[in-house]
Motif scaffolding. Structure first.
Motif, mmCIF file in Angstrom:
data_model
loop_
_atom_site.group_PDB
_atom_site.id
_atom_site.type_symbol
_atom_site.label_atom_id
_atom_site.label_comp_id
_atom_site.label_asym_id
_atom_site.label_seq_id
_atom_site.Cartn_x
_atom_site.Cartn_y
_atom_site.Cartn_z
ATOM 1 N N THR A 94 1.539 -2.184 1.043
ATOM 2 C CA THR A 94 0.080 -2.230 1.264
ATOM 3 C C THR A 94 -0.260 -3.460 2.098
ATOM 4 O O THR A 94 -1.283 -4.092 1.909
ATOM 5 C CB THR A 94 -0.678 -2.311 -0.073
ATOM 6 O OG1 THR A 94 -0.236 -3.486 -0.759
ATOM 7 C CG2 THR A 94 -0.420 -1.121 -0.942
ATOM 8 N N ALA A 95 0.626 -3.770 3.053
ATOM 9 C CA ALA A 95 0.579 -5.093 3.663
ATOM 10 C C ALA A 95 -0.668 -5.361 4.488
ATOM 11 O O ALA A 95 -1.245 -6.426 4.414
ATOM 12 C CB ALA A 95 1.812 -5.304 4.522
ATOM 13 N N ASP A 96 -1.123 -4.424 5.276
ATOM 14 C CA ASP A 96 -2.060 -4.801 6.325
ATOM 15 C C ASP A 96 -3.058 -3.679 6.611
ATOM 16 O O ASP A 96 -2.684 -2.598 7.047
ATOM 17 C CB ASP A 96 -1.250 -5.129 7.590
ATOM 18 C CG ASP A 96 -2.085 -5.848 8.630
ATOM 19 O OD1 ASP A 96 -3.307 -5.633 8.679
ATOM 20 O OD2 ASP A 96 -1.496 -6.610 9.404
ATOM 21 N N THR A 97 -4.341 -3.964 6.417
ATOM 22 C CA THR A 97 -5.351 -2.943 6.671
ATOM 23 C C THR A 97 -5.608 -2.756 8.163
ATOM 24 O O THR A 97 -6.267 -1.805 8.565
ATOM 25 C CB THR A 97 -6.683 -3.308 5.983
ATOM 26 O OG1 THR A 97 -7.058 -4.630 6.378
ATOM 27 C CG2 THR A 97 -6.560 -3.249 4.481
ATOM 28 N N ASP A 98 -5.125 -3.687 9.020
ATOM 29 C CA ASP A 98 -5.268 -3.496 10.465
ATOM 30 C C ASP A 98 -4.285 -2.458 10.982
ATOM 31 O O ASP A 98 -4.598 -1.675 11.874
ATOM 32 C CB ASP A 98 -5.007 -4.818 11.205
ATOM 33 C CG ASP A 98 -6.252 -5.691 11.275
ATOM 34 O OD1 ASP A 98 -7.344 -5.158 10.997
ATOM 35 O OD2 ASP A 98 -6.126 -6.872 11.598
#
Lengths: 156, 335
Positions: free
Chosen positions: B73-77
Motif C-alpha cells: 500500500t506504498a504510494d497513492t500517487d
C-alpha cells in the motif's frame, strides 16, 4: 556542549556510542542502535509506547537522558525472544490477540515483563495498575490484561 | 447516598460505503519470479487490519497459502486508485477488487501450469499449500515457486490480474427522494449495564453486551476486537472525551491530547460479544463493513442505562459527573 561517549549493555550486548547532550535513551535506541521496537508516541512520558527496562525497571525511554545511565543494562522488546522462540508474554499476546494496530504492543510487553519479574502471580487489579501508564487506543485493554494474566499462568 | 445500577440498550444500522460520484476502488496483483503475489493498493492500513483481510481474500481465490501474499500500500500517487479508507468501506470495496484481480491472476496461473504439466487448465486445482495439481492425479503437480520461475523465464508470461469494485453513483428520484447510496447495511445492538454514584455523579460501565450482524466475519478475531475496541471508544465518547473544560475556567480543559481524557485499563467494562453471520450477496465472501459503527450504539445504550439507574435523561456528551449531578439535583428539585 560536546557529545559524550556512552556505554550500555543492550539486550546482552555491549554498546558504545556518542550521544548528544541530553539525548534520550529512546533516540539512542532507535536512531543510533537501530532498535525500532520502542516507539516514539508522545515524547513526553504520557503514552508508554517507548517503555524499556533499565536495570530491570520499566522506564519511559523518551524521558531518560542516556548519559545519566552510563553502564546500565537495557532490555528492549528485541531482547525478549530467544531467537525465533517467543517468550511467554509474547506468545500470550499472540494467542490472545492482544494487539491490533501494534503501536502500543512493545511498551505493553516490556511493562508486563517488568511486572511478572517482580510479581509472578499478579491479580487482575495489579495487572491493570501496572499497565496504567501504557495507552492503547484500539483494543479496549481487556485482551491485553487477559494476555498478561495468561502469561503469568504459562510461567508457573 | 447510593450506587444505582441500571441497564439500557441501543441499536444501530450502518451503511457500508457511500454514494459520492460513484464509489470505486482498484487492485492490481502480480506474481514475483518466486511466486509471491504482490497486491498493489492505494488503500491505507492505519491499524484496522485491511492488509490482513485482503491478503486472506487473495489467498483464498488464488488457492495459495496466506504467506504467499504481499500487500503493498506504498504510494497513492503510483498505486491503483482507491477512494479511501472511510465509510467502513475498505473490506467491502477493496476486498471485492482484490478478489476480481486474484481471479484473473489465477486464470493465468492455471494456464501456465497447464502448459508446464501438458494438461488442460480445466483439470487443474490448487491445494492451498502452494501446489497446482491435476485433479485425481495429485502426483502430477507443480509448486508455485517453480511455476512462477517457468512463467517468467520459459513462457514469457506475467501471472497478473486487475480488479475494481465500483458502486455506481445513485441519483435521487426527485418525486420520492429515493436513492441507493450504500451497498449493504450491518446491524448491531449494545446493552450497557452501569452504576451511577448519586453522591459523586460518577458513572461506571460494568458490562457491555454486543450483538453484531455483519455479513460474514472474514477474520472473526479481528471482528471481535473491532467490536470491543469500538465499544470502548463509544464508552469514551459517552463518559470522557471533550475538548471543552469540564468546569467553567478554560484552563481546566485539556491542553493537548496527552491530557485528553479517555478510559484507561482500570475503566474497562466486562464485554460479551456475539457475531451473527448473514452473508451479503455483494460483499467479498459475504462480508459487510464493520468499522465506525462499533462506537455508535454504546453511547445511547449508556445514556439509557443512566436513565434506568437514576431517572436522569442526559442529553449532552460526555456524561460527566458534573452534568449527571446537576440533572440529579434538578430531578430532585433541590436546585
Amino acid at each position: 556542549m560536546p557529545s559524550s561517549v556512552v556505554n550500555l549493555t543492550v539486550n546482552g550486548r555491549e554498546q558504545e556510542f556518542l550521544a548528544r547532550p541530553a539525548e534520550s535513551l529512546l533516540t539512542s535506541l532507535r536512531d543510533r542502535l537501530g532498535l525500532m521496537a520502542a516507539k516514539r508516541g508522545c515524547a513526553q512520558g504520557s503514552c508508554g509506547t517507548c517503555t524499556v527496562l533499565v536495570d530491570d525497571k520499566p522506564v519511559m525511554s523518551c524521558l531518560v537522558a542516556v548519559e545519566t545511565i552510563e553502564a546500565a543494562e537495557v532490555r528492549t522488546l528485541e531482547g525478549v525472544a530467544d531467537g525465533e522462540r517467543l517468550d511467554e508474554v509474547q506468545q500470550a499476546f499472540l494467542d490472545g490477540f492482544a494487539t491490533q494496530c501494534g503501536f502500543c504492543t512493545a511498551g505493553m510487553i516490556m511493562t508486563a515483563e517488568a511486572l511478572l519479574a517482580e510479581n509472578p502471580d499478579p491479580t487482575h487489579d495489579e495487572v491493570v495498575e501496572a499497565i496504567s501508564g501504557n495507552v492503547c487506543r484500539c483494543t479496549g485493554y481487556r485482551a491485553i490484561v487477559a494476555a498478561i494474566l495468561d502469561a503469568a499462568g504459562r510461567r508457573k | 447516598m447510593a450506587k444505582l445500577k441500571g441497564r439500557g440498550y441501543a441499536s444501530v444500522n450502518y451503511p457500508t460505503g457511500m454514494n459520492l460520484g460513484g464509489d470505486p476502488s482498484q487492485a492490481l496483483i502480480h506474481s514475483t519470479t518466486t511466486g509471491t503475489f504482490v497486491v498493489s493498493l492505494s488503500s491505507v492500513d492505519l491499524g484496522q487490519g485491511l492488509k490482513t483481510v485482503v491478503a486472506q481474500c487473495a489467498a483464498e481465490v488464488l488457492g495459495l497459502p496466506f504467506e504467499n501474499i504481499l500487500i503493498d500500500t506504498a504510494d497513492t500517487d503510483t498505486g491503483p486508485h482507491c477512494m479511501g479508507t472511510f465509510a467502513s468501506r475498505g473490506t467491502h470495496r477493496v476486498g471485492n477488487a482484490v478478489i476480481m484481480a486474484a481471479a484473473e491472476a489465477r486464470e493465468v496461473m492455471l494456464a501456465v501450469a497447464a502448459d508446464e504439466l501438458e494438461v488442460d487448465p480445466g483439470d487443474l486445482e490448487t491445494d492451498g499449500t502452494g501446489f497446482i495439481a491435476v485433479k485425481g492425479a495429485e502426483e502430477k503437480r507443480i509448486h508455485i515457486t517453480d511455476l512462477a520461475l517457468a512463467a517468467h523465464f520459459k513462457h514469457g508470461r506475467t501471472i497478473s490480474g486487475r480488479g475494481i469494485f465500483l458502486k455506481e453513483q445513485s441519483t435521487v428520484v426527485p418525486e420520492t427522494g429515493e436513492m441507493d447510496p450504500d451497498s449493504c447495511q450491518a446491524h448491531a445492538c449494545t446493552v450497557a449495564v452501569v452504576e451511577v454514584d448519586d453522591e459523586t455523579g460518577v458513572v461506571e460501565v460494568l458490562e457491555m453486551h454486543n450483538a453484531y450482524e455483519i455479513g460474514r466475519a472474514l477474520n472473526p478475531a479481528m471482528v471481535t476486537q473491532q467490536v470491543e475496541g469500538g465499544a470502548w471508544m463509544g464508552m469514551s465518547h459517552a463518559l470522557f472525551e471533550a475538548t471543552e473544560p469540564y468546569y467553567p475556567a478554560r484552563d481546566h480543559g485539556p491542553a493537548d491530547f496527552t491530557e485528553y481524557l479517555m478510559p484507561g485499563p482500570a475503566d474497562i467494562a466486562r464485554q460479551y460479544s456475539v457475531i451473527l453471520e448473514r452473508p451479503a450477496d455483494n460483499g467479498p465472501f459475504g462480508a459487510k463493513g464493520i468499522g465506525e459503527m462499533t462506537a455508535n450504539a454504546p453511547i445511547p445504550a449508556i445514556a439509557n442505562a443512566i436513565f434506568d439507574a437514576c431517572g436522569v435523561r442526559v442529553e449532552t456528551m460526555p456524561f460527566t459527573p458534573e452534568r449527571v449531578l446537576r440533572d440529579l439535583d434538578a430531578l430532585k428539585g433541590t436546585t
